[in-house]
Design an enzyme around this catalytic site. Structure first.
Site, short mmCIF file in Angstrom:
data_model
loop_
_atom_site.label_atom_id
_atom_site.label_comp_id
_atom_site.label_asym_id
_atom_site.label_seq_id
_atom_site.Cartn_x
_atom_site.Cartn_y
_atom_site.Cartn_z
N GLU A 1 0.71 -1.26 0.05
CA GLU A 1 0.05 -0.03 0.08
C GLU A 1 0.85 1.31 -0.07
O GLU A 1 0.36 2.28 -0.50
CB GLU A 1 -0.94 0.13 1.25
N HIS B 1 2.83 -8.63 1.52
CA HIS B 1 1.56 -8.18 1.47
C HIS B 1 0.43 -9.09 1.02
O HIS B 1 0.88 -9.98 0.39
CB HIS B 1 1.50 -7.17 0.06
N HIS C 1 2.15 0.99 5.40
CA HIS C 1 1.15 2.05 5.38
C HIS C 1 0.94 2.25 7.15
O HIS C 1 0.98 1.71 7.82
CB HIS C 1 -0.33 1.46 4.72
N HIS D 1 -4.97 0.81 7.22
CA HIS D 1 -5.85 -0.61 7.78
C HIS D 1 -4.88 -1.13 9.02
O HIS D 1 -3.42 -0.88 8.79
CB HIS D 1 -6.23 -1.40 7.07
N GLU E 1 0.53 -2.09 11.97
CA GLU E 1 1.42 -3.00 11.32
C GLU E 1 2.78 -2.36 11.54
O GLU E 1 4.00 -3.12 11.83
CB GLU E 1 1.17 -3.25 10.01
#
Length: 275
Positions: free
Chosen positions: A10, A61, A105, A117, A135
Site C-alpha cells: 500500500e 502483502h 501504511h 488498515h 503493522e
C-alpha cells in the site's frame, strides 16, 4: 552482515487504490511491478553501503506472493508464501543486523493515510500496554524484541510519521503525501526509487545510531474487532477474554513475542466467516 527487507504494497510509490494491490482487480499486475522496483531500489542502496551483506526480502502483502521473483535483484533472496513464522518479518532472527520496511501504511483509524488498515479490515485497533499500534509498530516491536533495529521505512507521509513517533532516529522516505484513503500526491516512481536507494544506504551506514523498539513484558493487550463472530472465536483461545466495549478482547502476554503471535492468530481468526 544480515539484513531483512520487509515489503508491503500500500505504501509503494505511485500506488493509491486497492485495484493496484488486490490480485482480483484489473491494475494488480502494474502494482506488482511498482512494488518490485521499489524493493530493488532498497536492495541496491543496502548493497551500496555493505556490498557483502546477506539480503533477505520478505514479501509482506496479502498472499505474500506479490513480488516478481524473476525481476527481483538477484543479489537478494526472496521469502514468499504463507503461513509462516513471524508473518511479515519471515527470515528475521537474532543474527539480523537491521530491518528495513518498504511500502508500509498507517494503522487503521489514522489519516489521512493511503489504504490505511491494520492487518485486515476486521482489526479496528490494537493496543499494547495502552499504546495503539498498527503493522508498523507491531512489526518494529517484534524486531526490537530480537534486538533488531528498523533503520528505514518508506510509505506515505502518515506512515513515516507513525514510525518516527516510535523511533525518532529511523530514516524515512515519504514517496507520497496522503490526501485520503485512495488519493495522494505522489513522486514520480523513478524519483522515489532514487531517494529510496540513497536513504537505504544511509540507513544501513547509520544502523548503530538507531535503537531497537523494545517493549518489555508482561504486556496487557487489547484488540478491537469488527465482527461479533470473530470475538466469539477469539474467546476460545486460552487467556483471551471479552473486555471493555462489545468489540474488545484482551489478554496478558509474558513477553512481546507471545503477544505478537497471539495478535497474528486473532487476525487469522478474523478471516473465518460464519458457517
Amino acid at each position: 552482515m544480515k539484513l531483512l527487507i520487509s515489503v508491503d504494497m500500500e505504501g509503494i510509490s505511485g500506488i493509491v487504490h486497492s485495484s493496484e494491490t488486490n490480485p482480483e482487480r484489473y491494475d494488480y499486475q502494474r502494482g506488482r511491478e511498482l512494488m518490485t522496483a521499489d524493493a530493488n531500489a532498497v536492495i541496491a542502496g543496502v548493497l551500496d553501503a555493505e556490498p557483502t551483506a546477506e539480503v533477505l526480502v520478505a514479501d509482506a502483502h496479502g498472499t505474500f506472493r506479490n513480488l516478481l521473483p524473476e525481476q527481483l535483484d538477484r543479489r537478494s533472496r526472496l521469502v514468499r508464501g504463507k503461513p509462516r513464522a513471524l508473518n511479515m518479518l519471515a527470515g528475521l532472527d537474532e543474527e539480523t543486523d537491521a530491518a528495513l520496511f518498504v511500502g508500509y501504511h498507517v494503522r487503521a483509524g489514522e489519516g489521512p493515510g493511503v489504504l490505511a488498515h491494520t492487518m485486515n479490515g476486521e482489526i479496528l485497533d490494537v493496543r499494547v500496554a495502552g499504546r495503539s499500534l498498527g503493522e508498523i509498530g507491531l512489526n518494529a516491536a517484534m524486531a526490537g524484541h530480537l534486538g533488531v533495529p528498523v533503520v528505514l521505512l518508506s510509505g506515505d507521509d502518515a506512515a513515516c510519521a507513525e514510525l518516527t513517533d516510535l523511533v525518532p532516529e529511523t530514516v524515512t522516505v515519504a514517496v507520497k503525501e496522503a490526501l485520503g484513503m485512495a488519493a495522494a500526491v505522489t513522486l514520480h516512481p523513478e524519483e522515489a526509487r532514487d531517494r529510496l536507494r540513497r536513504a537505504a544506504a544511509d540507513a544501513v551506514a547509520r544502523r548503530a545510531e538507531i535503537p531497537p523498539l523494545a517493549l518489555t513484558g508482561p504486556l496487557d493487550v487489547e484488540v478491537d474487532l469488527a465482527s461479533p463472530h470473530t470475538i466469539d472465536l477469539a474467546t476460545l483461545v486460552p487467556g483471551v477474554s471479552r473486555a471493555g466495549g462489545a468489540r474488545t478482547v484482551t489478554f496478558t502476554a509474558p513477553d512481546y513475542a507471545t503477544a505478537y503471535r497471539l495478535i497474528l492468530l486473532l487476525a487469522q481468526l478474523a478471516t473465518i466467516k460464519p458457517a
